[in-house]
Design a protein around this motif. Structure first.
Motif, PDB file in Angstrom:
ATOM      1  N   THR A  87       0.835  -1.213   0.000  1.00  0.00           N
ATOM      2  CA  THR A  87       0.000   0.000   0.000  1.00  0.00           C
ATOM      3  C   THR A  87       0.861   1.251   0.000  1.00  0.00           C
ATOM      4  O   THR A  87       0.584   2.217  -0.735  1.00  0.00           O
ATOM      5  CB  THR A  87      -0.929  -0.002   1.218  1.00  0.00           C
ATOM      6  OG1 THR A  87      -1.721  -1.197   1.217  1.00  0.00           O
ATOM      7  CG2 THR A  87      -1.851   1.215   1.195  1.00  0.00           C
ATOM      8  N   ARG A  88       1.909   1.243   0.801  1.00  0.00           N
ATOM      9  CA  ARG A  88       2.814   2.393   0.847  1.00  0.00           C
ATOM     10  C   ARG A  88       3.505   2.602  -0.494  1.00  0.00           C
ATOM     11  O   ARG A  88       3.650   3.737  -0.970  1.00  0.00           O
ATOM     12  CB  ARG A  88       3.865   2.165   1.939  1.00  0.00           C
ATOM     13  CG  ARG A  88       4.911   3.260   2.052  1.00  0.00           C
ATOM     14  CD  ARG A  88       4.314   4.548   2.566  1.00  0.00           C
ATOM     15  NE  ARG A  88       5.310   5.614   2.651  1.00  0.00           N
ATOM     16  CZ  ARG A  88       5.053   6.823   3.134  1.00  0.00           C
ATOM     17  NH1 ARG A  88       3.846   7.106   3.579  1.00  0.00           N
ATOM     18  NH2 ARG A  88       5.990   7.721   3.161  1.00  0.00           N
ATOM     19  N   ALA A  89       3.925   1.522  -1.135  1.00  0.00           N
ATOM     20  CA  ALA A  89       4.608   1.640  -2.420  1.00  0.00           C
ATOM     21  C   ALA A  89       3.664   2.160  -3.504  1.00  0.00           C
ATOM     22  O   ALA A  89       4.056   2.975  -4.353  1.00  0.00           O
ATOM     23  CB  ALA A  89       5.192   0.289  -2.826  1.00  0.00           C
ATOM     24  N   LEU A  90       2.406   1.711  -3.497  1.00  0.00           N
ATOM     25  CA  LEU A  90       1.429   2.226  -4.457  1.00  0.00           C
ATOM     26  C   LEU A  90       1.197   3.719  -4.248  1.00  0.00           C
ATOM     27  O   LEU A  90       1.091   4.486  -5.223  1.00  0.00           O
ATOM     28  CB  LEU A  90       0.119   1.459  -4.326  1.00  0.00           C
ATOM     29  CG  LEU A  90       0.118   0.018  -4.838  1.00  0.00           C
ATOM     30  CD1 LEU A  90      -1.165  -0.691  -4.444  1.00  0.00           C
ATOM     31  CD2 LEU A  90       0.282  -0.013  -6.354  1.00  0.00           C
ATOM     32  N   LEU A  91       1.110   4.146  -2.999  1.00  0.00           N
ATOM     33  CA  LEU A  91       0.935   5.575  -2.711  1.00  0.00           C
ATOM     34  C   LEU A  91       2.152   6.367  -3.172  1.00  0.00           C
ATOM     35  O   LEU A  91       2.020   7.462  -3.726  1.00  0.00           O
ATOM     36  CB  LEU A  91       0.702   5.772  -1.217  1.00  0.00           C
ATOM     37  CG  LEU A  91       0.538   7.221  -0.741  1.00  0.00           C
ATOM     38  CD1 LEU A  91      -0.681   7.859  -1.406  1.00  0.00           C
ATOM     39  CD2 LEU A  91       0.406   7.284   0.776  1.00  0.00           C
ATOM     40  N   ASN A  92       3.346   5.809  -2.949  1.00  0.00           N
ATOM     41  CA  ASN A  92       4.557   6.487  -3.407  1.00  0.00           C
ATOM     42  C   ASN A  92       4.547   6.667  -4.927  1.00  0.00           C
ATOM     43  O   ASN A  92       4.891   7.742  -5.443  1.00  0.00           O
ATOM     44  CB  ASN A  92       5.795   5.686  -3.001  1.00  0.00           C
ATOM     45  CG  ASN A  92       6.028   5.696  -1.500  1.00  0.00           C
ATOM     46  OD1 ASN A  92       5.518   6.552  -0.783  1.00  0.00           O
ATOM     47  ND2 ASN A  92       6.779   4.728  -1.011  1.00  0.00           N
ATOM     48  N   SER A  93       4.166   5.616  -5.644  1.00  0.00           N
ATOM     49  CA  SER A  93       4.113   5.709  -7.102  1.00  0.00           C
ATOM     50  C   SER A  93       3.100   6.751  -7.558  1.00  0.00           C
ATOM     51  O   SER A  93       3.344   7.484  -8.526  1.00  0.00           O
ATOM     52  CB  SER A  93       3.768   4.345  -7.701  1.00  0.00           C
ATOM     53  OG  SER A  93       4.826   3.428  -7.528  1.00  0.00           O
ATOM     54  N   LEU A  94       1.974   6.822  -6.879  1.00  0.00           N
ATOM     55  CA  LEU A  94       0.956   7.812  -7.240  1.00  0.00           C
ATOM     56  C   LEU A  94       1.473   9.231  -7.007  1.00  0.00           C
ATOM     57  O   LEU A  94       1.281  10.119  -7.856  1.00  0.00           O
ATOM     58  CB  LEU A  94      -0.310   7.569  -6.427  1.00  0.00           C
ATOM     59  CG  LEU A  94      -1.481   8.513  -6.700  1.00  0.00           C
ATOM     60  CD1 LEU A  94      -1.929   8.403  -8.152  1.00  0.00           C
ATOM     61  CD2 LEU A  94      -2.645   8.219  -5.762  1.00  0.00           C
ATOM     62  N   VAL A  95       2.141   9.453  -5.889  1.00  0.00           N
ATOM     63  CA  VAL A  95       2.685  10.785  -5.598  1.00  0.00           C
ATOM     64  C   VAL A  95       3.765  11.155  -6.605  1.00  0.00           C
ATOM     65  O   VAL A  95       3.793  12.281  -7.137  1.00  0.00           O
ATOM     66  CB  VAL A  95       3.244  10.824  -4.159  1.00  0.00           C
ATOM     67  CG1 VAL A  95       3.990  12.137  -3.907  1.00  0.00           C
ATOM     68  CG2 VAL A  95       2.115  10.666  -3.147  1.00  0.00           C
TER      69      VAL A  95
END
Length: 275
Positions: free
Chosen positions: A66-74
């Motif tokens: 979840t954290r990695a997906l959020l990082n990619s989105l940002v």
């Protein structure tokens, strides 16, 4: 233009080429739905014997996804914003303003797309390490923008040249300044090109791996593409979870193309013919 004599032949050829390009995507999805014990069998099959969601459960249960997906989105959103903020004015300057060396600048932008990302990784790491930007969102956004900015300028420059200069001259006569002409007159006429540049910049930022691996030292800002390495261990590769995660990562890419397909195609071809 005369219609083709054998349209079915063109359709069959296009279908075959499309199938060849989509074969790796199909195999990725098929592997993600195959039971783990049946993935590396000596007789692989085109369809799984039994469809299972076990690989997706393993992927979704992995800590840090979840954290990695959020990082990619940002990171991807920041790449889009920074690319358009720099690319639109630069493309306008190269298309409209008479500057000495503008042709050399266009050539330099073309050449800037030739080196692979691995050639840029070491210099960017040294520069960002000295500037204190390693392991930060801003550092990754700036690094990814080096890949998207030249392409954006090259795409938007012919779009801007297809816009009638008389419209800009009329706005200048009415008292509108150069920034106002760009924002109020020119920008609304180049929406397809801007959307195409934004969509492709998002895709490049979303799928970039090398900079995320070299410029981020920890999982706090690393994109989801780097997380795929976690499924490759010293004693083997968890192919089911790896392919399930890759499928989940591909969903935003498919959504972007599905939503903005008309704009992307129109933006890439805009300006190719001047009326």
């Amino acid at each position: 233009m005369r219609p083709p004599r054998h349209p079915w032949l063109l359709t069959a050829t296009a279908t075959l080429i499309t199938a060849v390009f989509l074969l790796p995507v199909y195999w990725m999805v098929k592997t993600s739905l195959t039971p783990p014990e049946r993935i590396q069998t000596p007789d692989p099959r085109w369809a799984p014997d039994r469809v299972t969601g076990e690989n997706y459960s393993t992927a979704l249960g992995y800590e840090g996804l979840t954290r990695a997906l959020l990082n990619s989105l940002v990171i991807s959103s920041g790449v889009v914003a920074l690319t358009l903020l720099l690319g639109v004015p630069l493309a306008y300057a190269l298309a409209r303003l008479r500057m000495r060396g503008s042709g050399a600048m266009v050539l330099a932008l073309l050449v800037a797309q030739l080196p692979p990302a691995i050639v840029l990784a070491a210099p960017l790491f040294i520069l960002e390490r000295r500037a204190g930007l390693t392991d930060t969102y801003l550092g990754l956004i700036a690094a990814d923008t080096t890949l998207t900015l030249p392409f954006t300028v090259i795409v938007l420059r012919p779009v801007l040249r297809s816009v009638s200069p008389e419209l800009e001259e009329a706005a200048l006569v009415d008292g509108c300044g150069l920034p106002g002409v760009l924002l109020r007159v020119v920008l609304p006429l180049m929406v397809p090109g801007v959307v195409a540049a934004a969509g492709l910049s998002f895709l490049i930022g979303w799928g970039e791996f090398l900079f995320g691996l070299t410029l981020a030292e920890g999982p706090d800002v690393q994109p989801v593409t780097v997380l795929l390495n976690a499924f490759i261990g010293q004693h083997g590769t968890s192919w089911g979870a790896l392919m399930a995660t890759a499928t989940l990562i591909s969903i935003p890419v498919v959504c972007v193309f599905a939503v903005f397909q008309r704009f992307i195609v129109g933006g890439l071809t805009a300006g190719s013919v001047r009326g």
